[in-house]
Design an enzyme around this catalytic site. Structure first.
Site, mmCIF file in Angstrom:
data_model
loop_
_atom_site.group_PDB
_atom_site.id
_atom_site.type_symbol
_atom_site.label_atom_id
_atom_site.label_comp_id
_atom_site.label_asym_id
_atom_site.label_seq_id
_atom_site.Cartn_x
_atom_site.Cartn_y
_atom_site.Cartn_z
ATOM 1 N N ARG A 1 -6.496 12.783 -4.624
ATOM 2 C CA ARG A 1 -7.812 12.342 -4.128
ATOM 3 C C ARG A 1 -8.762 13.503 -3.820
ATOM 4 O O ARG A 1 -9.978 13.321 -3.799
ATOM 5 C CB ARG A 1 -7.625 11.430 -2.920
ATOM 6 C CG ARG A 1 -7.129 10.039 -3.299
ATOM 7 C CD ARG A 1 -8.268 9.147 -3.792
ATOM 8 N NE ARG A 1 -9.054 8.689 -2.658
ATOM 9 C CZ ARG A 1 -10.203 9.179 -2.282
ATOM 10 N NH1 ARG A 1 -10.760 10.141 -2.959
ATOM 11 N NH2 ARG A 1 -10.824 8.709 -1.238
ATOM 12 N N ASP B 1 -7.095 -1.861 -7.191
ATOM 13 C CA ASP B 1 -7.633 -2.499 -5.995
ATOM 14 C C ASP B 1 -8.012 -3.930 -6.343
ATOM 15 O O ASP B 1 -8.337 -4.233 -7.491
ATOM 16 C CB ASP B 1 -8.861 -1.746 -5.466
ATOM 17 C CG ASP B 1 -9.123 -2.133 -4.022
ATOM 18 O OD1 ASP B 1 -8.453 -1.588 -3.127
ATOM 19 O OD2 ASP B 1 -9.949 -3.035 -3.796
ATOM 20 N N ARG C 1 0.825 -1.224 0.000
ATOM 21 C CA ARG C 1 0.000 0.000 0.000
ATOM 22 C C ARG C 1 0.855 1.268 0.000
ATOM 23 O O ARG C 1 0.494 2.261 0.629
ATOM 24 C CB ARG C 1 -0.950 0.028 1.200
ATOM 25 C CG ARG C 1 -1.954 -1.103 1.228
ATOM 26 C CD ARG C 1 -3.191 -0.712 0.423
ATOM 27 N NE ARG C 1 -4.264 -1.659 0.608
ATOM 28 C CZ ARG C 1 -5.343 -1.422 1.347
ATOM 29 N NH1 ARG C 1 -5.501 -0.274 1.951
ATOM 30 N NH2 ARG C 1 -6.279 -2.328 1.455
ATOM 31 N N TYR D 1 -15.172 -10.781 0.294
ATOM 32 C CA TYR D 1 -15.796 -9.478 0.049
ATOM 33 C C TYR D 1 -17.097 -9.615 -0.740
ATOM 34 O O TYR D 1 -18.069 -8.906 -0.494
ATOM 35 C CB TYR D 1 -14.828 -8.544 -0.686
ATOM 36 C CG TYR D 1 -13.781 -7.957 0.234
ATOM 37 C CD1 TYR D 1 -14.086 -6.871 1.051
ATOM 38 C CD2 TYR D 1 -12.511 -8.493 0.318
ATOM 39 C CE1 TYR D 1 -13.149 -6.334 1.922
ATOM 40 C CE2 TYR D 1 -11.554 -7.963 1.184
ATOM 41 C CZ TYR D 1 -11.883 -6.890 1.982
ATOM 42 O OH TYR D 1 -10.960 -6.362 2.840
ATOM 43 N N ARG E 1 -2.865 7.185 1.314
ATOM 44 C CA ARG E 1 -3.239 8.431 2.003
ATOM 45 C C ARG E 1 -2.187 9.029 2.924
ATOM 46 O O ARG E 1 -2.296 10.177 3.308
ATOM 47 C CB ARG E 1 -4.540 8.197 2.784
ATOM 48 C CG ARG E 1 -5.741 8.163 1.852
ATOM 49 C CD ARG E 1 -6.965 7.647 2.565
ATOM 50 N NE ARG E 1 -6.759 6.254 2.932
ATOM 51 C CZ ARG E 1 -7.701 5.470 3.454
ATOM 52 N NH1 ARG E 1 -8.890 5.975 3.699
ATOM 53 N NH2 ARG E 1 -7.445 4.218 3.743
HETATM 54 O O1 CP3 Z 1 0.048 -1.360 -2.531
HETATM 55 C C1 CP3 Z 1 -0.277 -0.403 -3.259
HETATM 56 O O2 CP3 Z 1 0.158 0.762 -3.099
HETATM 57 C C2 CP3 Z 1 -1.158 -0.671 -4.460
HETATM 58 C C3 CP3 Z 1 -2.529 -0.396 -4.298
HETATM 59 C C4 CP3 Z 1 -3.465 -1.279 -3.498
HETATM 60 C C5 CP3 Z 1 -4.665 -0.754 -2.966
HETATM 61 N N1 CP3 Z 1 -5.395 -1.794 -2.467
HETATM 62 C C6 CP3 Z 1 -5.044 0.654 -2.996
HETATM 63 C C7 CP3 Z 1 -6.095 1.140 -2.090
HETATM 64 C C8 CP3 Z 1 -3.445 -2.651 -3.238
HETATM 65 C C9 CP3 Z 1 -2.372 -3.671 -3.534
HETATM 66 C C10 CP3 Z 1 -4.683 -2.966 -2.578
HETATM 67 C C11 CP3 Z 1 -5.063 -4.321 -2.183
HETATM 68 C C12 CP3 Z 1 -6.249 -4.530 -1.357
HETATM 69 N N2 CP3 Z 1 -7.435 -3.863 -1.406
HETATM 70 C C13 CP3 Z 1 -6.360 -5.579 -0.429
HETATM 71 C C14 CP3 Z 1 -5.336 -6.633 -0.133
HETATM 72 C C15 CP3 Z 1 -4.218 -6.129 0.671
HETATM 73 C C16 CP3 Z 1 -4.543 -5.834 2.096
HETATM 74 O O3 CP3 Z 1 -4.232 -4.708 2.512
HETATM 75 O O4 CP3 Z 1 -5.052 -6.718 2.780
HETATM 76 C C17 CP3 Z 1 -7.641 -5.491 0.147
HETATM 77 C C18 CP3 Z 1 -8.219 -6.385 1.218
HETATM 78 C C19 CP3 Z 1 -8.312 -4.403 -0.494
HETATM 79 C C20 CP3 Z 1 -9.712 -3.949 -0.273
HETATM 80 C C21 CP3 Z 1 -9.764 -2.544 0.137
HETATM 81 N N3 CP3 Z 1 -9.514 -1.473 -0.689
HETATM 82 C C22 CP3 Z 1 -10.079 -2.050 1.414
HETATM 83 C C23 CP3 Z 1 -10.408 -2.896 2.633
HETATM 84 C C24 CP3 Z 1 -10.023 -0.651 1.343
HETATM 85 C C25 CP3 Z 1 -10.407 0.354 2.382
HETATM 86 C C26 CP3 Z 1 -9.396 0.410 3.445
HETATM 87 C C27 CP3 Z 1 -8.955 1.821 3.637
HETATM 88 O O5 CP3 Z 1 -7.751 1.965 3.903
HETATM 89 O O6 CP3 Z 1 -9.782 2.744 3.517
HETATM 90 C C28 CP3 Z 1 -9.625 -0.313 0.032
HETATM 91 C C29 CP3 Z 1 -9.409 1.052 -0.495
HETATM 92 C C30 CP3 Z 1 -8.034 1.352 -0.993
HETATM 93 N N4 CP3 Z 1 -7.292 0.534 -1.800
HETATM 94 C C31 CP3 Z 1 -7.301 2.548 -0.740
HETATM 95 C C32 CP3 Z 1 -6.093 2.419 -1.436
HETATM 96 C C33 CP3 Z 1 -4.988 3.438 -1.537
HETATM 97 C C34 CP3 Z 1 -7.796 3.761 0.054
HETATM 98 C C35 CP3 Z 1 -8.704 4.517 -0.830
HETATM 99 C C36 CP3 Z 1 -8.724 6.002 -0.585
HETATM 100 O O7 CP3 Z 1 -7.907 6.708 -1.179
HETATM 101 O O8 CP3 Z 1 -9.594 6.441 0.160
#
Ligand code: CP3
Length: 351
Positions: free
Chosen positions: A39, A75, A26, A152, A30
């Site tokens: 964003r 994502d 990640r 999910y 943010r």
């Molecule tokens: O690693 C990276 O920088 C690449 C981008 C990436 C994102 N999501 C961006 C993201 C990757 C590899 C993921 C994978 C992901 N997404 C997983 C598996 C990895 C893990 O962390 O377990 C899962 C379970 C998700 C599902 C998901 N997407 C969730 C639960 C959330 C919300 C959590 C939160 O932090 O708000 C997201 C949103 C998300 N995916 C964001 C980002 C940068 C935040 C979105 C925002 O900008 O508001």
């Protein structure tokens, strides 16, 4: 094409490296003010679906920290969306998928034919990022695991007790297997599309594999991961499997054909190396919340992980799960410097 020498890929292949490579799960997100600025103008899904924006945020952490790998900004939930579920990210509530998948009829309504044709924006972003990286830094593509995606899709929203997927697991396992098999095909095709577009390594996130009782892990998650690695074999592209669930899961994935296994932060890295280091390269595993801590402690814990490997190849430094949104950026810089300085010192000491 010329064979490039990337520190990240060499460490996965257990070939010599000048220091331990480092990236952060990640890493685009943010905690970076430049990400927040993007964003402020565009919602998350728009960023994912617009190759120019996805490219910009993929490159932000590379510009700032010069990480040893870039990961495509996207994502895991774009697959369920391409299969027909509605995807929303609700402010402070995480992702929502609707309608929930609860019956055979719901599964039948999912569309998997020509799935990748609905995900071409991902391939476009990969081509654009590769052009910008210009062979300097490798690009990682990724997907969720079938079990994590199913979680999910079935729960519909973040959950504490995984009631709906577990109910299905224990009332109608064949139905869950039907969905998991569909997802195994979808994930394989999706990763192949990413490799063909230019992803130089791939990682599968099995974030929720650890909620399955250990004796059922292979049946509901691990075996599907093994099918995926075997479907990817002929592409000769390094595959990392990240499962949150401890050493026992690393051992269960030992014969998966994965090139690298992700180690979560609840696992002791020394024990992980002893029991699984011969099975694959290992990635991890600093507790992400250590980055809220004092520098002294960040350094101490980072050195502890690096000393497990003593500068030898076969380790990619990372957190043991994704970075949190409010981590101070300066602490990330401090971590990056610490990993670089310490791993060079360890190299000199042990080579
Ligand atoms: O690693 C990276 O920088 C690449 C981008 C990436 C994102 N999501 C961006 C993201 C990757 C590899 C993921 C994978 C992901 N997404 C997983 C598996 C990895 C893990 O962390 O377990 C899962 C379970 C998700 C599902 C998901 N997407 C969730 C639960 C959330 C919300 C959590 C939160 O932090 O708000 C997201 C949103 C998300 N995916 C964001 C980002 C940068 C935040 C979105 C925002 O900008 O508001």
């Amino acid at each position: 094409m010329q064979e490039k020498s990337y520190r990240y890929i060499n460490a996965i292949r257990k070939q010599p490296v000048d220091r331990t490579p480092l990236w952060i799960m990640r890493q685009a997100g943010r905690y970076l003010p430049e990400y927040q600025a993007v964003r402020d103008k565009y919602d998350f899904i728009t960023v994912c679906k617009t190759p120019e924006l996805a490219t910009e945020v993929t490159l932000q952490p590379i510009r700032r920290f010069d990480f040893d790998a870039a990961i495509l900004f996207s994502d895991i939930l774009v697959i369920p969306e391409a299969m027909g579920q509605k995807l929303e990210f609700l402010e402070n509530h995480g992702p929502k998928l609707s309608p929930q998948i609860l019956s055979g009829k719901d599964i039948s309504e999912l569309s998997v034919n020509n799935l990748t044709s609905r995900l071409t924006y991902v391939a476009d972003a990969i081509r654009m990022v590769r052009k910008e990286l210009n062979g300097k830094t490798p690009l990682i593509g990724f997907s969720g695991s079938p079990f994590t995606l199913a979680t999910y899709m079935i729960e519909g929203k973040p959950t504490r007790n995984f009631k709906f997927i577990k109910q299905l697991m224990y009332t109608d396992p064949q139905l869950l297997h039907r969905l998991l098999s569909m997802l195994t095909v979808a994930v394989s095709e999706y990763l192949i599309m990413q490799i063909e577009a230019g992803a130089e390594a791939v990682q599968v996130f099995d974030t929720w594999g650890g909620i399955i009782p250990p004796h059922l892990y292979l049946e509901f998650s691990g075996n599907h991961l093994k099918t995926i690695t075997s479907n990817l074999k002929k592409y000769n592209c390094p595959v990392t499997l990240f499962s949150k669930g401890g050493i026992e899961l690393l051992e269960k994935l030992g014969d998966s054909g994965a090139d690298m296994l992700g180690v979560d932060w609840m696992t002791d890295m020394r024990e992980a190396r002893e029991r699984a280091g011969h099975l694959a390269a290992l990635q991890g595993n600093l507790d992400p919340t250590i980055l809220y801590g004092k520098r002294e402690i960040i350094k101490q814990e980072t050195v502890k992980i690096l000393e497990v490997f003593n500068g030898q190849s076969g380790h990619v430094f990372n957190l043991g799960h994704g970075i949190l949104p409010d981590i101070p950026v300066d602490n990330v810089s401090f971590l990056v410097d610490t990993v670089r300085e310490t791993s060079v010192k360890l190299q000199e000491k042990y080579s």
